[in-house]
Design an enzyme around this catalytic site. Structure first.
Site, PDB file in Angstrom:
ATOM      1  N   GLU A  10       0.832  -1.207   0.000  1.00 40.31           N
ATOM      2  CA  GLU A  10       0.000   0.000   0.000  1.00 40.31           C
ATOM      3  C   GLU A  10       0.864   1.253   0.000  1.00 40.31           C
ATOM      4  OE1 GLU A  10      -3.003   0.324  -0.688  1.00 40.31           O
ATOM      5  OE2 GLU A  10      -3.701  -1.739  -0.517  1.00 40.31           O
ATOM      6  N   TYR A  25      -6.479   6.111   4.764  1.00 39.66           N
ATOM      7  CA  TYR A  25      -6.694   5.072   3.759  1.00 39.66           C
ATOM      8  C   TYR A  25      -5.871   3.817   4.061  1.00 39.66           C
ATOM      9  CZ  TYR A  25      -5.851   2.240  -0.239  1.00 39.66           C
ATOM     10  OH  TYR A  25      -5.693   1.144  -1.029  1.00 39.66           O
ATOM     11  N   ASP A  41      -9.607   5.260  -1.351  1.00 38.00           N
ATOM     12  CA  ASP A  41      -8.600   5.930  -2.170  1.00 38.00           C
ATOM     13  C   ASP A  41      -9.332   6.593  -3.337  1.00 38.00           C
ATOM     14  OD1 ASP A  41      -9.267   3.857  -3.827  1.00 38.00           O
ATOM     15  OD2 ASP A  41      -7.247   3.080  -4.083  1.00 38.00           O
TER      16      ASP A  41
END
Ligand code: SF4
Length: 330
Positions: free
Chosen positions: A40, A121, A139
Site C-alpha cells: 500500500e 486510507y 482511495d
C-alpha cells in the site's frame, strides 16, 4: 439491494482476480500485514506495473518487518530509488522500527493510524485486508466508484466512507475492499468507464444519467510553480562525487549530485552543459548540469561503472545520464 451489490462485486473480483505478489487469492487466508502495508505504501503515487518487481525485490531483501527495522535507513532509501516520494521510504523505516518494537502490527485501523506514514486510507486497507475489519478504505479509485454509484458530484470524505460502509459485508471485508479497488482501477476508470463490463451497471446512478464520466466533478488543480537549480558534475579517475541530501525535505536523505538550492528566479548558468526537467507534485524543476573541478559538500566518490548501485533518485539519475550520453555521442 446493497447485499446484492456486494455479492456481485465480490463475484466479479473472484472471476477476474489479479494475481499480485502482495495478495492472497479469494477464500485463502489473508496476506501478512507486512506485505499489505508495504504494497500500500509503494502503490501510493506509483503504478502496479512499476511496483510489482520492486515489491518482490524488496521483500526478498527484507522478508519481515523485523528485518526491515534492522536495516540502515540509507540502504532502504537506495532500494527505494526511482519510486519517488522519498518521505514514504523514511516513514517506512520509522514505522518498521516502531512495529518491531511493539512485537507486531496493531490489529485495528485505529491502532495502525498512529504509526508513522500510515494515513486514513492505508490503516483501513491493512485492517480490512489483513485483519478482516470492516474498515472503509477510501482511495481515489474507491471514491470515484462510490460517487458514480450514488450519483454524487462532489461527495465529502464522510459521505464516501458512509457509502462504502453501507455496502461492505461483515464476512469478507478484505475481498470487498480489493474488489472496489480493482473495479475503480480497471473498469470504472476516470475516463471512458467500461460500464458494459461492470457488475454494478444496474445499480449505478451515474450510468443512468447517460454521462457517468461526469461523476465526480473534476477538482481544480492549483497551478504549479517553476524552479531551477544547479547540479555539479565533479569527476576524477572514473568516479563522480556524490553527496547525501539533508534528511528532511524533498528527496531527503537520498544520494544526489551536489548543487545549489532550487529557486524560482534562477536562470541558466553559462557553463551548463544541459538540463533535465522534472515535475514534482507542487512545482517543476529545471536542473542545470555544470561540470566542476573543486569538491562540493561532504560526500563520496562513486565509480561510474557502479553508478546504478548508488541509489540515485530519478532526477539525479537523469542528470548523470545526460552527462554520460553527451560523452558517448562525442
Ligand atoms: Fe462505474 Fe459505469 Fe460501473 Fe457505474 S456502471 S460503477 S460508472 S463502470
Amino acid at each position: 439491494m446493497t447485499a446484492n451489490i456486494a455479492k456481485r462485486l465480490i463475484q466479479h473480483y473472484v472471476d477476474n482476480f489479479r494475481r499480485l505478489p502482495w495478495r492472497s487469492p479469494p477464500h485463502e487466508p489473508p496476506p501478512e500485514p507486512y506485505r499489505v502495508w508495504l504494497s500500500e505504501v509503494m502503490l501510493q503515487q506509483t503504478t502496479v506495473a512499476t511496483v510489482r518487481p520492486r515489491f518482490e525485490r524488496f521483500v526478498e531483501r527484507w522478508p519481515t518487518v523485523e528485518a526491515l527495522a534492522a536495516a540502515p535507513e540509507a540502504d532502504v532509501l537506495s532500494e527505494w530509488a526511482g519510486l519517488g516520494y522519498y518521505a514514504r521510504a523514511r516513514n517506512l523505516v520509522a514505522c518498521a522500527r516502531e512495529v518491531a518494537g511493539r512485537g507486531g502490527f496493531p490489529g485495528s485501523a485505529a491502532g495502525l493510524r498512529v504509526l508513522p506514514g500510515i494515513g486514513a486510507y492505508t490503516s483501513a486497507a491493512i485492517a480490512a485486508i489483513a485483519f478482516g475489519e470492516k474498515a472503509p478504505a477510501v482511495d481515489t479509485n474507491v471514491e470515484r466508484v462510490i460517487a458514480r454509484l450514488y450519483g454524487l458530484s462532489a461527495p465529502s470524505r464522510a459521505e464516501v466512507e458512509a457509502g462504502v460502509l453501507a455496502l461492505m459485508p461483515t464476512d469478507r471485508p478484505g475481498d470487498f475492499v480489493q474488489a472496489m479497488m480493482d473495479l475503480g482501477a480497471t473498469i470504472c476508470r476516470p475516463r471512458n468507464p467500461r460500464c458494459g463490463e461492470c457488475p454494478l451497471q444496474h445499480d449505478c446512478a451515474a450510468f443512468a444519467t447517460g454521462d457517468p464520466q461526469a461523476f465526480p466533478r473534476a477538482r481544480k488543480r492549483a497551478a504549479r510553480s517553476h524552479k531551477a537549480g544547479v547540479a555539479y558534475w565533479i569527476e576524477r579517475g572514473g568516479s563522480v562525487w556524490l553527496v547525501r541530501r539533508p534528511p528532511r525535505g524533498l528527496l531527503g536523505g537520498m544520494a544526489a549530485l551536489p548543487g545549489s538550492d532550487w529557486s524560482e528566479d534562477m536562470s541558466r548558468p553559462r557553463d551548463a552543459i544541459g538540463a533535465v526537467r522534472h515535475v514534482f507534485t507542487h512545482f517543476s524543476l529545471d536542473l542545470f548540469v555544470v561540470p566542476r573541478s573543486e569538491l562540493e559538500g561532504e560526500g563520496w566518490w562513486q565509480p561510474l561503472d557502479r553508478l546504478a548501485e548508488a541509489g540515485l533518485p530519478t532526477l539525479y539519475k537523469r542528470a548523470a545520464d545526460l552527462v554520460l550520453g553527451i560523452r558517448a555521442a562525442a
